[in-house]
Structure formats: structure tokens, C-alpha cells
Design an enzyme around this catalytic site. Structure first.
Site, mmCIF file in Angstrom:
data_model
loop_
_atom_site.group_PDB
_atom_site.id
_atom_site.type_symbol
_atom_site.label_atom_id
_atom_site.label_comp_id
_atom_site.label_asym_id
_atom_site.label_seq_id
_atom_site.Cartn_x
_atom_site.Cartn_y
_atom_site.Cartn_z
ATOM 1 N N VAL A 1 -8.059 25.395 -49.684
ATOM 2 C CA VAL A 1 -6.710 25.046 -49.227
ATOM 3 C C VAL A 1 -6.573 25.548 -47.793
ATOM 4 O O VAL A 1 -6.679 26.754 -47.544
ATOM 5 C CB VAL A 1 -5.623 25.690 -50.109
ATOM 6 C CG1 VAL A 1 -4.234 25.268 -49.624
ATOM 7 C CG2 VAL A 1 -5.819 25.343 -51.580
ATOM 8 N N ASP B 1 -6.146 30.052 -51.958
ATOM 9 C CA ASP B 1 -7.564 30.281 -51.678
ATOM 10 C C ASP B 1 -7.943 29.455 -50.448
ATOM 11 O O ASP B 1 -7.972 28.223 -50.515
ATOM 12 C CB ASP B 1 -8.384 29.870 -52.903
ATOM 13 C CG ASP B 1 -9.867 30.194 -52.754
ATOM 14 O OD1 ASP B 1 -10.332 30.378 -51.622
ATOM 15 O OD2 ASP B 1 -10.559 30.240 -53.794
ATOM 16 N N HIS B 2 -8.270 30.134 -49.357
ATOM 17 C CA HIS B 2 -8.507 29.439 -48.094
ATOM 18 C C HIS B 2 -9.842 28.693 -48.062
ATOM 19 O O HIS B 2 -10.139 27.981 -47.106
ATOM 20 C CB HIS B 2 -8.457 30.442 -46.932
ATOM 21 C CG HIS B 2 -7.871 29.871 -45.684
ATOM 22 N ND1 HIS B 2 -7.653 28.522 -45.490
ATOM 23 C CD2 HIS B 2 -7.448 30.476 -44.538
ATOM 24 C CE1 HIS B 2 -7.138 28.318 -44.296
ATOM 25 N NE2 HIS B 2 -6.998 29.488 -43.693
ATOM 26 N N ARG B 3 -10.659 28.849 -49.115
ATOM 27 C CA ARG B 3 -11.894 28.076 -49.174
ATOM 28 C C ARG B 3 -11.615 26.600 -49.438
ATOM 29 O O ARG B 3 -12.344 25.725 -48.978
ATOM 30 C CB ARG B 3 -12.817 28.609 -50.278
ATOM 31 C CG ARG B 3 -13.389 29.989 -50.017
ATOM 32 C CD ARG B 3 -14.180 30.478 -51.210
ATOM 33 N NE ARG B 3 -13.364 30.598 -52.409
ATOM 34 C CZ ARG B 3 -13.823 30.982 -53.599
ATOM 35 N NH1 ARG B 3 -15.114 31.280 -53.744
ATOM 36 N NH2 ARG B 3 -13.015 31.080 -54.628
ATOM 37 N N PRO C 1 -10.853 34.207 -50.373
ATOM 38 C CA PRO C 1 -10.100 34.595 -49.172
ATOM 39 C C PRO C 1 -8.630 34.190 -49.305
ATOM 40 O O PRO C 1 -8.295 33.023 -49.303
ATOM 41 C CB PRO C 1 -10.793 33.806 -48.050
ATOM 42 C CG PRO C 1 -11.450 32.658 -48.730
ATOM 43 C CD PRO C 1 -11.809 33.111 -50.106
#
Length: 456
Positions: free
Chosen positions: A431, A427-429, A251
Site C-alpha cells: 500500500v 503495510d507500505h510493501r 513496514p
């Protein structure tokens, strides 16, 4: 006895390669480790050295053909006698066959590592390669000396991959060009001058650098609905697959920040004026790369990898910094290993070497894998900002915009300042928004006040 050489495992999980050009033909006598051919993988153009000394009996692939790893490439008569055997099975053949460097040839059961030979080939099929990277133009053809020399028999004309690709597009044999220019590196101008003289057709496709230097051509007639189909292969195919996988598995979030880089640009001018630093090309990208390494030390989540099978986040305590480069073959991202340990001059030297290697088409597959964070410099195209896609396996990538002089609030007044927009995708997983913003602010603070680097 006949011996067969199959396309070896070129490493990095690559399962196929495209035949670029043969350096030999049936009937040629080859030496051990002599370059047989160039093949293009999804990551680089690779030379294949011969594992045998003998006579070429047949070629099993043509230029432009895609070959699977393990498929037959070429057959040899290793002792001058014909035989129905397709593989060497005698002690005589074993004496002539030697192991090759990993990723550059078959690896028979022996532990030796012969040195790689210089790029030479008997009766090379000049001009049948593909472009590997953009190169700078050399002297114009009309500046060449009037005398010419015959090329050395059996020696490949001296040129670069992009020039050979340009010659192929124009249908020019580089052996004939070499006969005119003598024993020097053939340039694109030499190819064009020869092609124009003999009436060769203009290139059907051109790189951005070629298009910029080419004379204007008439617009196509109204109603001309011609199309050109371009096979998706090599670097373009690999990049497309990697980007789709990254875009739909990680994401993405992108954050932007406009930075006053006036102090950094003034510092760079001081560096350039310092004669003791003349051999080091310290430019904005060098300073930004150093700032990124410093900021990553304070924000390690952007220098990490999401390990889905293990259910873990792997934080790296080193920075293998990828620098995106647009080449005629497509986008490649060569790596500066252990970038966090480099001084500013060391970073400048590493970046210069990386650029020269990419331009000469010598970037190998091992130099394109394993990065932990990347930078893409879109400012060289005059672009201010973008939303870069993460390289697979990385949690962050920084896009560097163009430097522009514009009015900006400075010390309570409006002044002309040198401004740049930075864009970081992450990467929103692993960060979150706060961490991504802190990283971008740390990079910006260093560029706004280079002296802050002393605080890290």
C-alpha cells in the site's frame, strides 16, 4: 482398564495450553463428553469434553500449569478394573471412547461427531479459573432476596469467567457463595460481599472495570518498594509475539485525518429514535464498520495480504472484519465474516453478537483468525488518535478516536461541530501513501456525508 487422555491439537497452530481448572477429581465417575477441564490457549478458554465414560484415576496437570500438545492430562478406569496399560486397547474401551469435536478433545479413529454437553462437572473446583473478558456489573448484593438455596450437588456454580477469576483472586469458593445466593448467576458483588463478611483479603490485581468500581484504598507507605511479577502467558504472550513479528516484518505507515462526523451522529440519533430499529444497536462503530467495507471495495490493496514465499500480493474479494477488543485476558480481535455483505442493521447485530460472545468468554480460536482488515476503537478510552500495529497477515488497520464537540470551520463560519480523528496504519510493501490516503478520505467522506454511501 486404564485409558489416558492427552492434550489434543486445539487448532490454529497452537502448541500448548494452560490448565485453568479441573471440573473433576480422582474417583469421580464421568460420562462421555462431560466437561473435564478448562484450558486457556493463546486465543481462548476452551472446554475439554471427556472421550471416555468411566472413573477418573489420576490428574496429570495442576491449575496454572502449562501443558504441551500431546502431553498426558488425565487417566480413566474405563471398565472399573485396574490395569497397567496407559492406552485403551480393547474393543470394550473402543465402545466407550468416542471422537470429540475438532479442537475440543482427542480424535480417536471414528467418524462420529457427538454434541457438546452443557458446562457441568462433579465437585468442580470453583473460583480457580482466569478472567476471559470484561462483563457488566449486576444487581448489588444488598438487593438480593433474603432466602438462600443449596446448590445442586455436582453442578458447577453459575457464574462468568471474570467472576470466577475475581473469586480466585479473593480466595473465595463459589460453591459457598452459591449456597447463599441460590440458583442464579453469581456476580462480582456477591463474591465481594461474601469475602468481606468472612474477612477474605482484597484482590491483588483488578481489571480496569473493577478498579473503577472499587472503593478507594490507602496509598502504600513511603519507602514500600514491593513488586509483583506477572507471568507472560496466554493471550498476552501470543499478542506480544504477534506484535513484535508484525512490527519488524511489515513496514508500517500511519496516516491521520480529522473528520466532521456531525451528520453521522445526527443520523444515529434518528436511528435510535426509530422504534422499528429498537432491537438493532446502531452506534458510531457500526456506521464506521460499514464505511470501511465500502471504502475497501474502492481500495482493495488495504484488504490484501503479502505472501512472501510465493512472491505475490493476495487481494481478497471479501471482508473478514476484525474488531479489536480489550479484555481481562488481553487484546483479542474477533472476526465478522463477510462483513461487506451486511446491511447496516446486519452489521449492528453482528457487532452486538461479537461483543456479547467476547464478554462471556466464549470467543473460540476459529473466530480470532483469518481477518483481512481490522478496526480498533480507542475512542472508548477518551483517546483521539494512535498508531496501531497491523495484525499479522493484514495490510491495514483503522483506529477510531473519540467524538468531541469543538470549534470548526463550517460553511464559511466557525461553529461547534462533532469531530473525530481517524488513524490508518498500512503495510507500505503493498500500500503506497496515495492508496492509504484515498482509503482514509473515502471513509471520512462517508462519515461527513452519510448519504455518499449511496454512491458506492
Amino acid at each position: 482398564m486404564n485409558a489416558e487422555f492427552r492434550l489434543p491439537d486445539l487448532g490454529e497452530g497452537l502448541t500448548e495450553a494452560e490448565m485453568v481448572q479441573w471440573m473433576v477429581k480422582p474417583g469421580d465417575t464421568v460420562m462421555l463428553n462431560q466437561t473435564l477441564a478448562e484450558v486457556e490457549t493463546a486465543k481462548a478458554v476452551v472446554e475439554l469434553p471427556s472421550p471416555y465414560a468411566g472413573t477418573v484415576t489420576s490428574l496429570h496437570a495442576e491449575a496454572g500449569e502449562t501443558i504441551a500438545v500431546g502431553a498426558p492430562l488425565i487417566a480413566f478406569d474405563v471398565d472399573g478394573e485396574e490395569s497397567g496399560s496407559a492406552e485403551p486397547d480393547s474393543s470394550d474401551a473402543e465402545e466407550k471412547a468416542q471422537p470429540n469435536l475438532v479442537g475440543y478433545g482427542a480424535a480417536p479413529a471414528s467418524s462420529g461427531r457427538p454434541a457438546r454437553r452443557a458446562r457441568r462437572g462433579a465437585a468442580a473446583a470453583s473460583g480457580s479459573t482466569v478472567a476471559d473478558a470484561a462483563v457488566r456489573e449486576a444487581a448489588p448484593h444488598d438487593a438480593l432476596p433474603p432466602t438462600v438455596a443449596e446448590p445442586t450437588v455436582g453442578e458447577r456454580p453459575r457464574s462468568t469467567p471474570p467472576v470466577r477469576a475475581h473469586a480466585k483472586r479473593r480466595g473465595v469458593d463459589l460453591v459457598l457463595v452459591a449456597a447463599e445466593v441460590g440458583d442464579r448467576v453469581i456476580t462480582r458483588s456477591d463474591v465481594d460481599a461474601y469475602a468481606d463478611r468472612v474477612g477474605a483479603p482484597a484482590s491483588e490485581t483488578a481489571s480496569p472495570s473493577e478498579a473503577a468500581s472499587a472503593p478507594a484504598t490507602p496509598r502504600r507507605p513511603s519507602g514500600d518498594r514491593a513488586q509483583t511479577r506477572i507471568p507472560v502467558k496466554g493471550v498476552r504472550k501470543h499478542t506480544a509475539q504477534a506484535m513484535v513479528k508484525s512490527a519488524f516484518s511489515a513496514p508500517h505507515v500511519t496516516t491521520f485525518h480529522t473528520v466532521d462526523v456531525t451528520a453521522t451522529m445526527e443520523l444515529i440519533e434518528q436511528f435510535r429514535a426509530d422504534k422499528s430499529l429498537a432491537e438493532h444497536r446502531i452506534g458510531p462503530l457500526v456506521v464506521i464498520a460499514k464505511a470501511v467495507c465500502l471504502a475497501l471495495s474502492r481500495n482493495p490493496s488495504l484488504n490484501a495480504t503479502w505472501d512472501e514465499p510465493a512472491g505475490e500480493i493476495i487481494e481478497n474479494h471479501f471482508v473478514d472484519l476484525g474488531i479489536a477488543a480489550a479484555t481481562d485476558r488481553g487484546l483479542i480481535v474477533p472476526i465478522i465474516r463477510d462483513a461487506e455483505s451486511l446491511s447496516l442493521t446486519g452489521m449492528a447485530d453482528a457487532l452486538q453478537q461479537l461483543t456479547q460472545t467476547a464478554r462471556s468468554g466464549k470467543t473460540g480460536p476459529a473466530d480470532l483468525s483469518g481477518g483481512t482488515f481490522s478496526i480498533t476503537n480507542i475512542g472508548v478510552f477518551g483517546i483521539d488518535a494512535g498508531t496501531p500495529i497491523l495484525p499479522p497477515g493484514q495490510s491495514g488497520i483503522l483506529a477510531v478516536g473519540a467524538v468531541r464537540r469543538q470549534p470548526w470551520e463550517y460553511r464559511g463560519e466557525i461553529a461547534l461541530r462533532q469531530m473525530m480523528t481517524l488513524s490508518v496504519s498500512f503495510d507500505h510493501r503493498l500500500v503506497d501513501g496515495a492508496e492509504g490516503s484515498r482509503f482514509l478520505k473515502d471513509v471520512a467522506d462517508i462519515l461527513e456525508q452519510p448519504g455518499r454511501a449511496m454512491l458506492f
